[in-house]
Design an enzyme around this catalytic site. Sequence first.
Site, PDB file in Angstrom:
ATOM      1  N   SER A   1      -4.420  10.367   7.992  1.00 18.20           N
ATOM      2  CA  SER A   1      -4.690   9.212   8.844  1.00 18.20           C
ATOM      3  C   SER A   1      -4.143   9.396  10.262  1.00 18.20           C
ATOM      4  O   SER A   1      -4.599  10.279  10.963  1.00 18.20           O
ATOM      5  CB  SER A   1      -4.141   7.964   8.172  1.00 18.20           C
ATOM      6  OG  SER A   1      -4.863   6.860   8.602  1.00 18.20           O
TER       7      SER A   1
ATOM      8  N   HIS B   1      -8.007   4.998   0.841  1.00 13.22           N
ATOM      9  CA  HIS B   1      -7.228   5.654   1.896  1.00 13.22           C
ATOM     10  C   HIS B   1      -5.998   6.302   1.267  1.00 13.22           C
ATOM     11  O   HIS B   1      -4.913   5.700   1.225  1.00 13.22           O
ATOM     12  CB  HIS B   1      -6.842   4.577   2.916  1.00 13.22           C
ATOM     13  CG  HIS B   1      -6.398   5.104   4.233  1.00 13.22           C
ATOM     14  ND1 HIS B   1      -7.182   5.894   5.032  1.00 13.22           N
ATOM     15  CD2 HIS B   1      -5.221   4.950   4.914  1.00 13.22           C
ATOM     16  CE1 HIS B   1      -6.529   6.191   6.146  1.00 13.22           C
ATOM     17  NE2 HIS B   1      -5.331   5.640   6.092  1.00 13.22           N
TER      18      HIS B   1
HETATM   19  C1  GTR Z   1      -4.486   2.177  10.487  1.00 12.72           C
HETATM   20  C2  GTR Z   1      -5.064   2.619  11.792  1.00 12.72           C
HETATM   21  C3  GTR Z   1      -5.798   3.907  11.564  1.00 12.72           C
HETATM   22  C4  GTR Z   1      -4.995   4.878  10.730  1.00 12.72           C
HETATM   23  C5  GTR Z   1      -4.112   4.229   9.700  1.00 12.72           C
HETATM   24  C6  GTR Z   1      -3.022   5.106   9.095  1.00 12.72           C
HETATM   25  O1  GTR Z   1      -3.980   0.923  10.480  1.00 12.72           O
HETATM   26  O2  GTR Z   1      -5.922   1.617  12.243  1.00 12.72           O
HETATM   27  O3  GTR Z   1      -6.219   4.470  12.781  1.00 12.72           O
HETATM   28  O4  GTR Z   1      -4.294   5.748  11.512  1.00 12.72           O
HETATM   29  O5  GTR Z   1      -3.496   3.103  10.162  1.00 12.72           O
HETATM   30  O6  GTR Z   1      -2.396   5.899   9.761  1.00 12.72           O
HETATM   31  O7  GTR Z   1      -2.811   4.948   7.891  1.00 12.72           O
END
Ligand code: GTR
Length: 417
Positions: free
Chosen positions: A252, A397
Amino acid sequence: MSPIVLAALLTLSCTGASVNELPPVADLPEQEALPDPFTMMDGTPVTTAEDWREKRRPELVQLFQHYMYGFAPEAESEFREDAPEAEAFDGTARVKQIEIRIKGLPEDAPRIHLAVIVPNTPGPHPVMLGIKRVGNHATCGAEALLQREDAYIPEASRKDGASERGGRSDFWCVEYILSRGYAFATFLESDVDPDENDFTNGIHPWYPDLPYPKDAQWATIRAWAWGFRRCVDYLVTDPDIDAGKIGVIGHSRRGKTALLAAALDERIALAVPHQSGTGGCAISRASEQETVERINRVFPHWFNGNFKQFNDNEARLPFDQHLLIALVAPRALLDTEGKQDAWANNPASLRALGAADPVWKLLGAPGIEGPARVEDVNDIQPGKVGNLLQLRLDTKHDLTRDYWVGILNFADAVYGR
Ligand code: GTR
């Protein structure tokens, strides 16, 4: 175009971009379409591999730093043992722990604590180097890994158990990586810069006089990528590591970082930006997920001051993320994505891969060969994939063992193992 902008563009093309001469954002032309990899900012066409390497690549390196991630200082790394080498996993692996300091910085300046776990089989070994938000001891159950009480760990990671010893074993799958003959190396992001909107902590205050305009200076993601570079400085000296087979990975926001690190550091052979989204592999223009305005508002410290001027103004970006991906060419990049992870915008990343692919072809390297995206890790086999691919699995995620199977299948394929 105003004479001032024209003069700036001409200077840029002649000098290979002095940053103080790059146009202000308001003077950049609006382009709804993705900027062409093969057109220099001043309109000069890029037609040969040599043009790419000597002109367009350096120009893009400057543009991404100036307008988005920021410029970081040059540095010379120095290494010391953090702890004596120790055995792990019933003697099937060895753990090395290295403290990386920056030559010339005072004793109390930040230092990176790099852990390297090497299979106890004849080497040298390819390595996967990962950045993370928890301590090295959280990646697996190896008792030898130091648990540093002084490390800064975000509150959320303390609460969910991720920062306990072995708390992220299912995420990093270290024993599986070792079983495939790969070494695993890792460092903690906050050793470089805590993930906070605060440039008075971490590495930033140690470089008060960088020769760049304030809004072009390094923000947090650039600092983390600089941390990757410092770790690579060590890995290329380690006889247990195959210096030509260094892969980088992050999840991420750290996927954005792994991509940037690989784009800038040509010693990195393989980039695995995992679910990297906006500011990573995903195209910024016309985003139906996280927009430039949203990411800058919620995470103001990730990108530099100049990037804020592209809020609701993406068409003025003189690049898009396909060109950051293209900077990895002719090396290898696997974009790993989750089908249920809409926010990371895997369709926009797939589009970016397709738009970057011609650069691999110009450089005479296999880019996308066959489908650009696979959904089955068994489809990643030597001869079936090139150096550029998206792997999309049916997950949220997260990073899971199935991804590691795909990642190491891909690494085996590109390394010819
Ligand atoms: C989220 C953000 C993403 C991503 C994520 C993470 O909230 O909007 O761009 O980077 O965090 O790092 O898990």
